[in-house]
Write an enzyme that holds these catalytic residues in place. Structure first.
Site, PDB file in Angstrom:
ATOM      1  N   THR A  96       0.872  -1.176   0.000  1.00 13.52           N
ATOM      2  CA  THR A  96       0.000   0.000   0.000  1.00 13.52           C
ATOM      3  C   THR A  96       0.903   1.218   0.000  1.00 13.52           C
ATOM      4  OG1 THR A  96      -1.656  -1.168   1.293  1.00 13.52           O
ATOM      5  CG2 THR A  96      -1.812   1.231   1.273  1.00 13.52           C
ATOM      6  N   LYS A 171      -8.158   1.709  -3.099  1.00 13.83           N
ATOM      7  CA  LYS A 171      -7.960   1.238  -1.724  1.00 13.83           C
ATOM      8  C   LYS A 171      -8.030   2.410  -0.735  1.00 13.83           C
ATOM      9  CE  LYS A 171      -5.279  -0.814   1.706  1.00 13.83           C
ATOM     10  NZ  LYS A 171      -4.811  -1.935   2.355  1.00 13.83           N
TER      11      LYS A 171
HETATM   12  P1  NAD Z   1       5.904  -5.719   7.448  1.00 14.10           P
HETATM   13  O1  NAD Z   1       6.643  -4.548   7.980  1.00 14.10           O
HETATM   14  O2  NAD Z   1       5.499  -6.821   8.351  1.00 14.10           O
HETATM   15  O3  NAD Z   1       6.756  -6.391   6.235  1.00 14.10           O
HETATM   16  C1  NAD Z   1       7.510  -5.683   5.310  1.00 14.10           C
HETATM   17  C2  NAD Z   1       8.745  -6.543   5.000  1.00 14.10           C
HETATM   18  O4  NAD Z   1       9.435  -5.959   3.907  1.00 14.10           O
HETATM   19  C3  NAD Z   1       9.737  -6.633   6.166  1.00 14.10           C
HETATM   20  O5  NAD Z   1       9.969  -7.993   6.463  1.00 14.10           O
HETATM   21  C4  NAD Z   1      10.991  -5.935   5.637  1.00 14.10           C
HETATM   22  O6  NAD Z   1      12.189  -6.521   6.107  1.00 14.10           O
HETATM   23  C5  NAD Z   1      10.832  -6.151   4.146  1.00 14.10           C
HETATM   24  N1  NAD Z   1      11.553  -5.220   3.294  1.00 14.10           N
HETATM   25  C6  NAD Z   1      11.564  -3.876   3.313  1.00 14.10           C
HETATM   26  N2  NAD Z   1      12.328  -3.384   2.297  1.00 14.10           N
HETATM   27  C7  NAD Z   1      12.792  -4.462   1.613  1.00 14.10           C
HETATM   28  C8  NAD Z   1      13.628  -4.629   0.466  1.00 14.10           C
HETATM   29  N3  NAD Z   1      14.106  -3.579  -0.208  1.00 14.10           N
HETATM   30  N4  NAD Z   1      13.909  -5.881   0.067  1.00 14.10           N
HETATM   31  C9  NAD Z   1      13.409  -6.960   0.727  1.00 14.10           C
HETATM   32  N5  NAD Z   1      12.618  -6.868   1.820  1.00 14.10           N
HETATM   33  C10 NAD Z   1      12.325  -5.629   2.260  1.00 14.10           C
HETATM   34  O7  NAD Z   1       4.627  -5.102   6.704  1.00 14.10           O
HETATM   35  P2  NAD Z   1       3.252  -5.873   6.326  1.00 14.10           P
HETATM   36  O8  NAD Z   1       2.307  -5.791   7.465  1.00 14.10           O
HETATM   37  O9  NAD Z   1       3.595  -7.179   5.700  1.00 14.10           O
HETATM   38  O10 NAD Z   1       2.685  -4.877   5.218  1.00 14.10           O
HETATM   39  C11 NAD Z   1       3.223  -4.824   3.897  1.00 14.10           C
HETATM   40  C12 NAD Z   1       2.367  -3.885   3.090  1.00 14.10           C
HETATM   41  O11 NAD Z   1       1.019  -4.344   3.083  1.00 14.10           O
HETATM   42  C13 NAD Z   1       2.325  -2.452   3.627  1.00 14.10           C
HETATM   43  O12 NAD Z   1       2.357  -1.562   2.548  1.00 14.10           O
HETATM   44  C14 NAD Z   1       1.007  -2.392   4.384  1.00 14.10           C
HETATM   45  O13 NAD Z   1       0.465  -1.083   4.443  1.00 14.10           O
HETATM   46  C15 NAD Z   1       0.139  -3.313   3.527  1.00 14.10           C
HETATM   47  N6  NAD Z   1      -0.993  -3.931   4.238  1.00 14.10           N
HETATM   48  C16 NAD Z   1      -0.826  -4.464   5.470  1.00 14.10           C
HETATM   49  C17 NAD Z   1      -1.917  -5.046   6.112  1.00 14.10           C
HETATM   50  C18 NAD Z   1      -1.765  -5.661   7.490  1.00 14.10           C
HETATM   51  O14 NAD Z   1      -2.800  -5.963   8.115  1.00 14.10           O
HETATM   52  N7  NAD Z   1      -0.552  -5.884   7.984  1.00 14.10           N
HETATM   53  C19 NAD Z   1      -3.166  -5.085   5.488  1.00 14.10           C
HETATM   54  C20 NAD Z   1      -3.296  -4.568   4.196  1.00 14.10           C
HETATM   55  C21 NAD Z   1      -2.183  -3.989   3.582  1.00 14.10           C
END
Ligand code: NAD
Length: 297
Positions: A96, A171
């Site tokens: 997102t 979204k």
């Molecule tokens: P998170 O922080 O748990 O995971 C993100 C991951 O990306 C981390 O493990 C981090 O180490 C990795 N990362 C960052 N930069 C990187 C790179 N350059 N190369 C490789 N890995 C890298 O976040 P999440 O909860 O999984 O959310 C991810 C996305 O989904 C966000 O944009 C969030 O807004 C969206 N989202 C989350 C939810 C939720 O309920 N958690 C729901 C809908 C949407």
């Protein structure tokens, strides 16, 4: 079977990548966090030591990263993935992020003959694990059709919102409306309770009346009114206030860019921000109900 590179094995990406493996795809993933890679290997995936290594031989790249700067850093520039992917590859970014970055990656991909869709999700970590996410996709028809079978391995509802960036806009509109509905529902219930009404009785009345909405019907914010909601579980699980604040920030920036009038979104954003700043950012967003009783005027 498709060879897929998956970048970002966080709370969402980890289970999404595991579902691609379950669907029979060959998935090589990269994350900076070793524990996330270890869990993915246990689920049958392959771990790479960099994003560049993960895309070797991949026909499709899926990313699930925190914010626009991470997505731009991954894909753009001479060191980015786009410059190193063959023509006709498919790139799906499910993070997102801000619309401008999504569009920028889309334009750059197109100029290189790479298919790109932005495909943010709705459904949270439970939906990611169960493979029941909704994907809201932006990209041209050809890109959308190519992405569909990959997305179906991770989700249940796949919507085509429009061209690149449209997935993010759709979204944001949805989550801005959700914040308004939740804040309004919490406000009405709180006023009823303070006037001696039983919140369950008031909810039953409003759910059969014109105030009916999703927050009231499916996700009641008052503890004990509905089984299985975060409200009935000390506001644990669900969708965190911090994440709602992130999405509202993106929505208000997009509104500013399009010169859209969003007074309700602005008001809801102020409420959720104050609630997060008061130390409740880790609770489910329906805890905004408590914000009203904590902040009497
Ligand atoms: P998170 O922080 O748990 O995971 C993100 C991951 O990306 C981390 O493990 C981090 O180490 C990795 N990362 C960052 N930069 C990187 C790179 N350059 N190369 C490789 N890995 C890298 O976040 P999440 O909860 O999984 O959310 C991810 C996305 O989904 C966000 O944009 C969030 O807004 C969206 N989202 C989350 C939810 C939720 O309920 N958690 C729901 C809908 C949407």
């Amino acid at each position: 079977m498709t060879q897929i590179a998956f970048i970002g094995l966080g709370n969402m990406g980890g289970p999404m990548a595991a579902n691609l493996v379950k669907a029979g795809h060959q998935v090589t993933a990269f994350d900076f966090v070793q524990a996330a890679l270890d869990t993915f290997v246990e689920a049958g995936g392959v771990a790479a030591s960099s994003a560049m290594e993960a895309i070797k031989d991949a026909q499709v790249v899926v990313s699930m990263l925190p914010a626009g700067k991470h997505v731009a850093g991954l894909y753009l520039g001479s060191e980015g993935l786009l410059a190193n992917l063959p023509k006709d590859s498919l790139v799906v970014d499910s993070s997102t992020i801000d619309v401008e970055t999504a569009r920028r990656v889309g334009v750059e991909a197109k100029s290189l003959g790479i298919h790109f869709v932005d495909a943010p999700v709705s459904g949270g970590t439970a939906g990611a694990k169960a493979g029941t996410l909704s994907f809201i996709v932006g990209g041209d028809q050809t890109c959308f059709e190519r992405a569909q079978p990959v997305l179906e391995a991770m989700g249940k509802n796949i919507f085509h919102a429009g061209d690149a960036g449209a997935g993010q806009i759709a979204k944001m509109c949805n989550n801005m409306l959700l914040s308004v509905l939740m804040a309004g529902t919490a406000e009405a219930l709180q006023m009823g309770v303070e006037n001696g009404l039983d919140p369950k009785v008031l909810s039953d009345i409003m759910v059969k009346s014109s105030g009916r909405n999703w927050a009231l019907e499916i996700y009641n914010p008052v503890p004990g009114v509905m089984d299985g909601t975060p409200a009935s579980n000390n506001y644990q699980g669900g969708f965190m206030v911090d994440l709602m604040n992130k999405d509202l920030g993106l929505a208000l920036s997009a509104a500013q860019a399009s010169n859209s009038n969003v007074p309700m979104g602005q008001q809801a954003s102020q409420l959720f921000k104050a609630h997060g700043d008061a130390g409740y950012g880790g609770l489910d967003f329906s805890s905004i109900y408590q914000h009203y009783s904590n902040n009497k005027v």
